[in-house]
Design a protein around this motif. Sequence first.
Motif, PDB file in Angstrom:
ATOM      1  N   SER A 117       0.833  -1.204   0.000  1.00 57.11           N
ATOM      2  CA  SER A 117       0.000   0.000   0.000  1.00 57.11           C
ATOM      3  C   SER A 117       0.866   1.253   0.000  1.00 57.11           C
ATOM      4  O   SER A 117       0.490   2.278  -0.576  1.00 57.11           O
ATOM      5  N   LEU A 118       2.022   1.166   0.643  1.00 58.97           N
ATOM      6  CA  LEU A 118       2.953   2.303   0.667  1.00 58.97           C
ATOM      7  C   LEU A 118       3.369   2.704  -0.746  1.00 58.97           C
ATOM      8  O   LEU A 118       3.266   3.867  -1.141  1.00 58.97           O
ATOM      9  N   ILE A 119       3.827   1.735  -1.523  1.00 60.92           N
ATOM     10  CA  ILE A 119       4.294   2.011  -2.882  1.00 60.92           C
ATOM     11  C   ILE A 119       3.156   2.518  -3.750  1.00 60.92           C
ATOM     12  O   ILE A 119       3.293   3.498  -4.495  1.00 60.92           O
ATOM     13  N   SER A 120       1.997   1.867  -3.651  1.00 63.17           N
ATOM     14  CA  SER A 120       0.842   2.254  -4.451  1.00 63.17           C
ATOM     15  C   SER A 120       0.383   3.666  -4.102  1.00 63.17           C
ATOM     16  O   SER A 120       0.136   4.500  -4.991  1.00 63.17           O
ATOM     17  N   PHE A 121       0.278   3.954  -2.811  1.00 62.92           N
ATOM     18  CA  PHE A 121      -0.195   5.263  -2.353  1.00 62.92           C
ATOM     19  C   PHE A 121       0.781   6.372  -2.744  1.00 62.92           C
ATOM     20  O   PHE A 121       0.367   7.431  -3.241  1.00 62.92           O
ATOM     21  N   ALA A 122       2.065   6.126  -2.531  1.00 62.59           N
ATOM     22  CA  ALA A 122       3.074   7.129  -2.868  1.00 62.59           C
ATOM     23  C   ALA A 122       3.035   7.464  -4.354  1.00 62.59           C
ATOM     24  O   ALA A 122       3.180   8.631  -4.751  1.00 62.59           O
TER      25      ALA A 122
ATOM     26  N   ILE B 126      -0.054   9.735  -5.200  1.00 66.25           N
ATOM     27  CA  ILE B 126       0.052  11.138  -4.799  1.00 66.25           C
ATOM     28  C   ILE B 126       1.358  11.772  -5.290  1.00 66.25           C
ATOM     29  O   ILE B 126       1.658  12.909  -4.954  1.00 66.25           O
ATOM     30  N   GLN B 127       2.121  10.978  -6.075  1.00 64.29           N
ATOM     31  CA  GLN B 127       3.350  11.450  -6.722  1.00 64.29           C
ATOM     32  C   GLN B 127       4.359  12.001  -5.711  1.00 64.29           C
ATOM     33  O   GLN B 127       4.892  13.103  -5.844  1.00 64.29           O
ATOM     34  N   VAL B 128       4.610  11.181  -4.697  1.00 62.65           N
ATOM     35  CA  VAL B 128       5.573  11.529  -3.645  1.00 62.65           C
ATOM     36  C   VAL B 128       6.541  10.367  -3.480  1.00 62.65           C
ATOM     37  O   VAL B 128       6.132   9.206  -3.444  1.00 62.65           O
ATOM     38  N   SER B 129       7.819  10.658  -3.391  1.00 62.77           N
ATOM     39  CA  SER B 129       8.805   9.594  -3.153  1.00 62.77           C
ATOM     40  C   SER B 129       8.681   9.113  -1.710  1.00 62.77           C
ATOM     41  O   SER B 129       8.281   9.864  -0.823  1.00 62.77           O
ATOM     42  N   TRP B 130       9.052   7.859  -1.475  1.00 58.42           N
ATOM     43  CA  TRP B 130       8.921   7.305  -0.124  1.00 58.42           C
ATOM     44  C   TRP B 130      10.263   6.828   0.436  1.00 58.42           C
ATOM     45  O   TRP B 130      10.321   6.280   1.540  1.00 58.42           O
ATOM     46  N   ASP B 131      11.344   7.081  -0.296  1.00 60.91           N
ATOM     47  CA  ASP B 131      12.640   6.576   0.155  1.00 60.91           C
ATOM     48  C   ASP B 131      13.151   7.272   1.412  1.00 60.91           C
ATOM     49  O   ASP B 131      14.044   6.748   2.090  1.00 60.91           O
ATOM     50  N   ASN B 132      12.609   8.442   1.755  1.00 58.48           N
ATOM     51  CA  ASN B 132      13.033   9.125   2.973  1.00 58.48           C
ATOM     52  C   ASN B 132      11.885   9.249   3.979  1.00 58.48           C
ATOM     53  O   ASN B 132      11.895  10.123   4.849  1.00 58.48           O
ATOM     54  N   ALA B 133      10.910   8.358   3.866  1.00 54.30           N
ATOM     55  CA  ALA B 133       9.765   8.397   4.776  1.00 54.30           C
ATOM     56  C   ALA B 133       9.968   7.445   5.948  1.00 54.30           C
ATOM     57  O   ALA B 133      10.594   6.393   5.823  1.00 54.30           O
TER      58      ALA B 133
END
Length: 230
Positions: free
Chosen positions: A152-157, A160-167
């Motif tokens: 869900s993290l990858i799909s959601f990011a 909303i066009q946001v990177s998640w590598d620093n979340a």
Amino acid sequence: MKEEGLSYEEALFTIYQKLLVNLENEIDLIDNGEENVKVRSIPEDRKRIDLVGIGSGSYQMFTIEADECFRDCDVILGAKRMLECVKHYKKPMFNEYKGAGILEFIQNHPEYSKIAIALSGDTGFYSGAKSLLKLKEELQEYEIKLVPGISSLISFAAKIQVSWDNAKLISLHGREVNYIKIIGENKKTFSLLGNKFTISEIAKQLTEHDLGEVRIVLGENLSYPDELII
């Protein structure tokens, strides 16, 4: 296109099956430039259990490997919502997600040699796969394989066009977590929510702790027709 008498997902699944069969007839091996390597390393006659991440739930989010596992298995186990997502495979299904219940079912049904356990999201992100892997000692006659899914993290990011590598990644689902402190200390925080934690309650707590300027984006029912992102 919808075949008469079939739902959209069933029609899509039927077409997809035909395409995969054609591909399997053409490509049995992967050529890595030096030698041919088998796609699956598990011997065909070996009993196996596949712990399969199904992503957000919609069939369109299944990986090819997940689809292969469900098409090839003898029975599918999982929680009720997971089983709803795989019912179009028309395999025997058993509603169970707790380790003890799954172990009891497997031990009582030796006739099933290829077992698929449907798990939400990805098998490495707050997944039930972690506890199921602890059953290895009791299930030594089975080859146990993890099949990753689209979390869900990858799909959601992506939506909303946001990177998640620093979340910062957390889960409030059945867990006690000091999320106020975590949100205050990190630029981005991604959290799975539980029934106890509503967005309104979280927003209220953030405001009371001088974090009222934090931007909140909510994703719900990702990949389903009633998907909501606000």
